[in-house]
Design an enzyme around this catalytic site. Structure first.
Site, PDB file in Angstrom:
ATOM      1  N   THR A 120       0.860  -1.196   0.000  1.00  0.00           N
ATOM      2  CA  THR A 120       0.000   0.000   0.000  1.00  0.00           C
ATOM      3  C   THR A 120       0.884   1.230   0.000  1.00  0.00           C
ATOM      4  OG1 THR A 120      -1.674  -1.191   1.205  1.00  0.00           O
ATOM      5  CG2 THR A 120      -1.839   1.210   1.230  1.00  0.00           C
ATOM      6  N   GLU A 154      -7.094  -9.671   6.353  1.00  0.00           N
ATOM      7  CA  GLU A 154      -6.566 -10.713   7.224  1.00  0.00           C
ATOM      8  C   GLU A 154      -7.733 -11.606   7.640  1.00  0.00           C
ATOM      9  OE1 GLU A 154      -4.056  -9.396  10.393  1.00  0.00           O
ATOM     10  OE2 GLU A 154      -3.119  -7.875   9.134  1.00  0.00           O
ATOM     11  N   ASN A 227      -9.635   2.028   1.141  1.00  0.00           N
ATOM     12  CA  ASN A 227      -9.510   1.851   2.593  1.00  0.00           C
ATOM     13  C   ASN A 227     -10.115   3.036   3.338  1.00  0.00           C
ATOM     14  OD1 ASN A 227      -8.404  -0.638   2.421  1.00  0.00           O
ATOM     15  ND2 ASN A 227      -6.388  -0.115   3.216  1.00  0.00           N
ATOM     16  N   GLY A 276      -9.329  -1.117  13.721  1.00  0.00           N
ATOM     17  CA  GLY A 276      -7.915  -1.169  14.104  1.00  0.00           C
ATOM     18  C   GLY A 276      -7.155  -1.907  13.019  1.00  0.00           C
ATOM     19  N   CYS A 279      -3.693  -1.745   8.764  1.00  0.00           N
ATOM     20  CA  CYS A 279      -3.973  -1.025   7.504  1.00  0.00           C
ATOM     21  C   CYS A 279      -4.755   0.262   7.712  1.00  0.00           C
ATOM     22  CB  CYS A 279      -4.721  -1.939   6.547  1.00  0.00           C
ATOM     23  SG  CYS A 279      -3.841  -3.469   6.235  1.00  0.00           S
ATOM     24  N   ARG A 346      -1.941  -5.805  16.118  1.00  0.00           N
ATOM     25  CA  ARG A 346      -1.452  -4.452  15.801  1.00  0.00           C
ATOM     26  C   ARG A 346      -2.616  -3.464  15.779  1.00  0.00           C
ATOM     27  NH1 ARG A 346       1.878  -5.607  10.458  1.00  0.00           N
ATOM     28  NH2 ARG A 346       0.288  -7.220  10.290  1.00  0.00           N
TER      29      ARG A 346
HETATM   30  C1  UGA Z   1      -8.472  -3.939   5.301  1.00  0.00           C
HETATM   31  C2  UGA Z   1      -9.370  -3.921   4.044  1.00  0.00           C
HETATM   32  O1  UGA Z   1     -10.656  -4.449   4.366  1.00  0.00           O
HETATM   33  C3  UGA Z   1      -8.745  -4.760   2.917  1.00  0.00           C
HETATM   34  O2  UGA Z   1      -9.552  -4.656   1.746  1.00  0.00           O
HETATM   35  C4  UGA Z   1      -7.344  -4.219   2.624  1.00  0.00           C
HETATM   36  O3  UGA Z   1      -6.701  -4.991   1.620  1.00  0.00           O
HETATM   37  C5  UGA Z   1      -6.503  -4.272   3.891  1.00  0.00           C
HETATM   38  O4  UGA Z   1      -7.156  -3.484   4.924  1.00  0.00           O
HETATM   39  C6  UGA Z   1      -5.151  -3.695   3.573  1.00  0.00           C
HETATM   40  O5  UGA Z   1      -5.072  -2.511   3.221  1.00  0.00           O
HETATM   41  O6  UGA Z   1      -4.166  -4.451   3.533  1.00  0.00           O
HETATM   42  P1  UGA Z   1      -8.059  -5.697   7.299  1.00  0.00           P
HETATM   43  O7  UGA Z   1      -7.226  -4.625   7.923  1.00  0.00           O
HETATM   44  O8  UGA Z   1      -7.521  -7.087   7.229  1.00  0.00           O
HETATM   45  O9  UGA Z   1      -8.414  -5.294   5.761  1.00  0.00           O
HETATM   46  O10 UGA Z   1      -9.411  -5.776   8.112  1.00  0.00           O
HETATM   47  P2  UGA Z   1     -10.951  -5.404   7.905  1.00  0.00           P
HETATM   48  O11 UGA Z   1     -11.740  -6.629   7.794  1.00  0.00           O
HETATM   49  O12 UGA Z   1     -11.137  -4.376   6.876  1.00  0.00           O
HETATM   50  O13 UGA Z   1     -11.263  -4.739   9.343  1.00  0.00           O
HETATM   51  C7  UGA Z   1     -10.584  -3.561   9.773  1.00  0.00           C
HETATM   52  C8  UGA Z   1     -11.116  -3.116  11.113  1.00  0.00           C
HETATM   53  O14 UGA Z   1     -12.437  -2.587  10.992  1.00  0.00           O
HETATM   54  C9  UGA Z   1     -11.207  -4.208  12.175  1.00  0.00           C
HETATM   55  O15 UGA Z   1     -10.752  -3.693  13.403  1.00  0.00           O
HETATM   56  C10 UGA Z   1     -12.686  -4.532  12.242  1.00  0.00           C
HETATM   57  O16 UGA Z   1     -13.091  -5.041  13.492  1.00  0.00           O
HETATM   58  C11 UGA Z   1     -13.280  -3.164  11.979  1.00  0.00           C
HETATM   59  N1  UGA Z   1     -14.654  -3.208  11.426  1.00  0.00           N
HETATM   60  C12 UGA Z   1     -14.889  -3.762  10.205  1.00  0.00           C
HETATM   61  C13 UGA Z   1     -15.695  -2.617  12.135  1.00  0.00           C
HETATM   62  O17 UGA Z   1     -15.510  -2.085  13.250  1.00  0.00           O
HETATM   63  N2  UGA Z   1     -16.954  -2.623  11.589  1.00  0.00           N
HETATM   64  C14 UGA Z   1     -17.224  -3.188  10.392  1.00  0.00           C
HETATM   65  O18 UGA Z   1     -18.395  -3.155   9.954  1.00  0.00           O
HETATM   66  C15 UGA Z   1     -16.158  -3.760   9.671  1.00  0.00           C
END
Ligand code: UGA
Length: 480
Positions: A120, A154, A227, A276, A279, A346
């Site tokens: 990224t 993840e 993102n 959190g 990313c 993280r």
């Molecule tokens: C995120 C993006 O979803 C991916 O598309 C991207 O490739 C990745 O970052 C990256 O840039 O590498 P990730 O960090 O693995 O993926 O996790 P997410 O599933 O997006 O969740 C991120 C955070 O948001 C978590 O803490 C999750 O609990 C929170 N979340 C997610 C919420 O609080 N509410 C929601 O409705 C969805």
């Protein structure tokens, strides 16, 4: 196609393994020799579904490991750069690892090759990459540069890679366009999905993965904007949840109403303790710096971050409301990872909340299905945090249960058993995993996000009074 993937972190290792899975010959490179040795033995350094079996399927065959960038580059037609882009002190992405790799790659180019940025990175990184390659001796006619942002999450990284909503390739010339199309052909033609041994997924019926072809700068911008938009969606719903909670509405009903509008969609509308991970927090900051450097006032991003950090603070207020003082109280915590299905802690809101509770003198009994070893590395190593063997072991004799990560198994607990194990029948859920009636029917007082606290019938006398009506809203003067 012969492919080198430089950097064996989350994105790099998943990409390397999946490129091998769809038929390419891959060399996965990392300068950490211990990591390379572990990967050669078949050990995946993090918790990720399907990765261990795919590693076993391809290591020693189509998937090789190496600590040498030069060796890998000299044997490849395409090189993916997937090294870390950590946050610098000023908030922008620190691209020094990308630059260092580019210098090494430059001196190893002997024949026609495409260098692809997959970490990224801020928009215009491909430009800098091209310049660095030239300055370090790469011949202009032998290489081209492309952007191929990765959207894997993840916990679902392998299926996100193999069954993508879309593949984005940012290409500025014919060579990179041809090579990128060739690399993803098994997914874009759907031939991979017809293989018997393909990784199973509900979208298996998918005939072809869509591919979006842009120029390099647009592809880079897509990643940051994507993102940032997702983080904005989470902060938006958290802000609405706070209003919902204050007026006695139910955020889950509100979300059902909002999310069924096809222009909005139901995903990423889960209110809670905020986003959190490695990313979103970093990328939103970095995107803000990009906007600033382009002289664009993107104050919305600052607001997204402000609402996000406020969510954890609001959760702490709820814990204090429920328990009054915290010194010496034993709190069961379910969830340490920044989200379910990962062992990654993280920028985990769960860890930040635990640290704040410890400061107020609380004692923690924590359980997480995967993240305990990594949490041990960041939480204090003394008797204030004890790790439990399972969810029920965590709640034993505790003053309250706190749910901080959305693991599926936490959504199907035996609530009567939880009630009988807890010292006081209090559950404070930062992820809205339960319907309020299920909790109160089990005799539990239930605090969640975007919904009023609920009390079992026999405790209704301690239910909070309806919040007083707020002061009238005065519309701020609008001026240019
Ligand atoms: C995120 C993006 O979803 C991916 O598309 C991207 O490739 C990745 O970052 C990256 O840039 O590498 P990730 O960090 O693995 O993926 O996790 P997410 O599933 O997006 O969740 C991120 C955070 O948001 C978590 O803490 C999750 O609990 C929170 N979340 C997610 C919420 O609080 N509410 C929601 O409705 C969805």
């Amino acid at each position: 196609m012969r492919i080198a993937v430089i950097g064996s972190g989350y994105v790099g290792l998943t990409s390397a393994v999946c490129f091998a899975e769809i038929g390419h010959n891959v060399i996965s490179v990392d300068n950490d020799k211990l990591k390379i040795a572990a990967l050669e033995r078949g050990t995946v350094p993090f918790h990720e579904r399907f990765l261990p079996e795919l590693l076993m399927r391809h290591r020693g065959g189509r998937l090789q490991f190496s600590a040498s960038v030069a060796d890998a580059v000299s044997e490849s037609e395409a090189v993916f750069i997937t090294v870390g882009t950590p946050q610098s002190e000023t908030g922008e992405a620190d691209l020094s690892f990308v630059e260092a790799v580019a210098r090494e790659v430059a001196s190893a180019i002997r024949s026609s090759i495409v260098i692809i940025e997959k970490s990224t990175v801020p928009v215009r990184t491909c430009e800098s990459l091209r310049k660095t390659l030239l300055l370090n001796g790469a011949q202009q006619t032998l290489f081209s540069v492309a952007s191929n942002p990765e959207f894997l999450r993840e916990g679902t990284a392998v299926t996100d890679f193999l069954y993508p909503d879309r593949i984005v390739i940012g290409v500025d010339d014919h060579l990179s366009a041809t090579v990128m199309h060739e690399i993803y052909r098994p997914l874009t033609t759907g031939s991979y999905y017809r293989r018997e041994e393909a990784i199973p997924f509900e979208k298996r019926a998918t005939q072809q993965a869509p591919i979006i072809v842009t120029n390099a700068k647009s592809a880079e911008l897509i990643k940051h904007a994507c993102n940032a938009f997702l983080a904005m969606k989470i902060s938006f719903i958290n802000a609405v949840a706070n209003i919902s909670e204050s007026v006695g509405a139910d955020i889950e009903q509100v979300c059902a109403g909002i999310g069924s509008d096809s222009r909005i969609g139901p995903k990423f509308l889960n209110a809670g303790i905020g986003y959190g991970g490695s990313c979103f927090p970093k990328d939103i900051q970095a995107f803000q710096v990009v906007a600033h450097q382009c002289n664009c006032d993107f104050g919305l991003l600052a607001e997204v971050m402000r609402i996000n950090s406020d969510q954890a603070r609001r959760f702490l207020t709820k814990v204090r409301d429920a328990l009054w003082t915290l010194r010496g109280k034993r709190l069961a915590v379910l969830g340490l990872a920044f989200k379910g299905d990962t062992d990654d802690v993280r920028e985990s809101p769960a860890i930040a909340i635990i640290e704040a509770l410890l400061k107020e003198g609380a004692l923690i009994r924590a359980y997480d299905p995967a993240a305990i070893p990594k949490a041990k590395g960041v939480l204090p190593d003394n008797n204030s945090v004890v790790y439990a063997a399972d969810a029920y072991d965590a709640v034993a004799e505790c003053d309250a249960l706190l749910i901080l990560t959305e693991w599926k198994e936490f959504a199907s607990l035996d609530l009567h058993k939880i009630r009988s194990l807890l010292k006081h029948p209090i559950v404070i859920d930062g992820r809205n995993l339960y319907e309020t009636a299920r909790m109160t029917n089990a005799g539990l007082i239930y605090y969640s996000t975007g919904r009023s606290a609920s009390f079992p019938a026999h405790m209704s006398s301690i239910a909070h009074q309806t919040a007083p009506l707020p002061a009238p809203f005065v519309r701020p003067a609008v001026g240019l």
